[in-house]
Write a protein that holds these residues in place. Structure first.
Motif, PDB file in Angstrom:
ATOM      1  N   GLU A  70      52.698  44.411  63.457  1.00  0.00           N
ATOM      2  CA  GLU A  70      53.851  44.230  62.569  1.00  0.00           C
ATOM      3  C   GLU A  70      53.682  45.152  61.369  1.00  0.00           C
ATOM      4  N   ARG A  71      54.644  46.007  61.140  1.00  0.00           N
ATOM      5  CA  ARG A  71      54.661  46.819  59.919  1.00  0.00           C
ATOM      6  C   ARG A  71      55.449  46.064  58.855  1.00  0.00           C
ATOM      7  N   ILE A  72      54.863  45.951  57.678  1.00  0.00           N
ATOM      8  CA  ILE A  72      55.463  45.166  56.600  1.00  0.00           C
ATOM      9  C   ILE A  72      56.076  46.126  55.585  1.00  0.00           C
ATOM     10  N   HIS A  73      57.396  46.063  55.448  1.00  0.00           N
ATOM     11  CA  HIS A  73      58.101  46.957  54.524  1.00  0.00           C
ATOM     12  C   HIS A  73      58.601  46.223  53.280  1.00  0.00           C
ATOM     13  N   LEU A  74      58.186  44.994  53.105  1.00  0.00           N
ATOM     14  CA  LEU A  74      58.618  44.232  51.942  1.00  0.00           C
ATOM     15  C   LEU A  74      57.984  44.796  50.676  1.00  0.00           C
ATOM     16  N   PRO A  75      58.739  44.860  49.574  1.00  0.00           N
ATOM     17  CA  PRO A  75      58.155  45.347  48.317  1.00  0.00           C
ATOM     18  C   PRO A  75      57.122  44.365  47.777  1.00  0.00           C
ATOM     19  N   ARG A  76      56.154  44.911  47.056  1.00  0.00           N
ATOM     20  CA  ARG A  76      55.155  44.075  46.405  1.00  0.00           C
ATOM     21  C   ARG A  76      55.531  43.924  44.940  1.00  0.00           C
ATOM     22  N   PRO A  77      55.223  42.750  44.325  1.00  0.00           N
ATOM     23  CA  PRO A  77      54.661  41.531  44.920  1.00  0.00           C
ATOM     24  C   PRO A  77      55.671  40.879  45.858  1.00  0.00           C
TER      25      PRO A  77
END
Length: 281
Positions: free
Chosen positions: A230-237
């Motif tokens: 799974e590639r995670i493209h959600l912004p941090r935090p």
């Protein structure tokens, strides 16, 4: 009268294509790797790449080979002539901080630095102090490890890893033994240090939420192979919103745990009936 010579305008010179960008070699490259213990095959024809500066989390059931892979990448177990390429500058943080109780905290962090690259004892202490301050332990330089809390001990272990300026940082469930609040703080600290120092990171964990919170990419190890990615493209935090929960459900499904999709929110004003016969709006 001499005629003026009229020279035609030079045609616009062709635009040269830029030279092809040099592809960055992966920080970690493993090809067709197999690890056996007796008759038991733990890792089977495993392929994995980790890019420079990439944060990868590795999930899998107990006994799936996660720590075996990490120990191989750390150079703690031999690769037996197989295709395993890693940077020479590597560091590991384990679940247990593994601090030497007879050495003060700064000496634990500076362990092995003297003489490395021409460093003197004073240089090693200065680097250890800087690393400890970076993880919030500047006030605990001269204490004994036994006086540290669990979270402090893990921060000291992180400082010991980072003081070596690794290109590959290996984390073997380093937050499993700390309380929930300390774990959240450690997540923030690790992300801050990762942004500053930019090593490639491999985090071994059983915690799906931790993997999605921290990583650029999550791998699931099953039967000795990478079974899912799974590639995670959600912004941090990262907030635990709908997309976070969808990724979490998919990863749990790969791990053999099926969760029902969340129920739709109750419309405002709708009555909710309880088994006792009560109804509230």
């Amino acid at each position: 009268m001499a005629q003026a010579l009229i020279r035609p305008l030079d045609p616009k010179p062709p635009q040269l294509a830029p030279p092809p960008a040099t592809e960055r070699l992966p920080a970690v490259s493993v090809r067709n790797f197999t690890r056996r213990f007796g008759e038991t095959v733990v890792l089977r024809d495993l392929d994995i790449d980790i890019a420079p500066g990439e944060f990868v989390a590795l999930l899998g059931a107990s006994g799936s080979g996660k720590t075996t892979l990490l120990r191989t990448l750390a150079g703690l177990d031999p690769a037996d002539g197989q295709s395993v390429r890693t940077p020479s500058a590597r560091a590991v943080v384990f679940q247990d901080a593994r601090l030497m109780p007879w050495k003060r905290v700064w000496r634990n962090v500076a362990l092995g630095l003297t003489g490395r690259g021409g460093l003197t004892g004073a240089d090693a202490r200065a680097r250890a102090e800087a690393a400890l301050k970076e993880v919030g332990l500047g006030h605990r330089l001269d204490v004994w490890p036994a006086t540290l809390s669990g979270g402090e001990a893990q921060r000291a272990a992180l400082a010991r890893a980072l003081v070596r300026e690794p290109q590959l940082l290996l984390l073997d469930e380093p937050f499993a033994a700390v309380d929930a609040l300390t774990r959240i703080r450690m997540h923030d600290l690790v992300l801050s240090l990762w942004r500053k120092h930019a090593p490639a990171v491999l985090l071994v964990t059983h915690d799906v939420d931790e993997a999605v919170t921290l990583a650029d990419r999550v791998l699931v190890l099953e039967d000795g192979r990478i079974a899912a990615e799974e590639r995670i493209h959600l912004p941090r935090p990262r907030e635990t919103g709908a997309e976070f929960q969808a990724i979490r459900r998919r990863l749990l499904s790969h791990l053999g745990l099926e969760l029902a999709a969340p129920a739709a929110p109750t419309p405002e004003g709708e009555l909710i009936a309880f088994p006792t016969g009560e109804a509230v709006s």
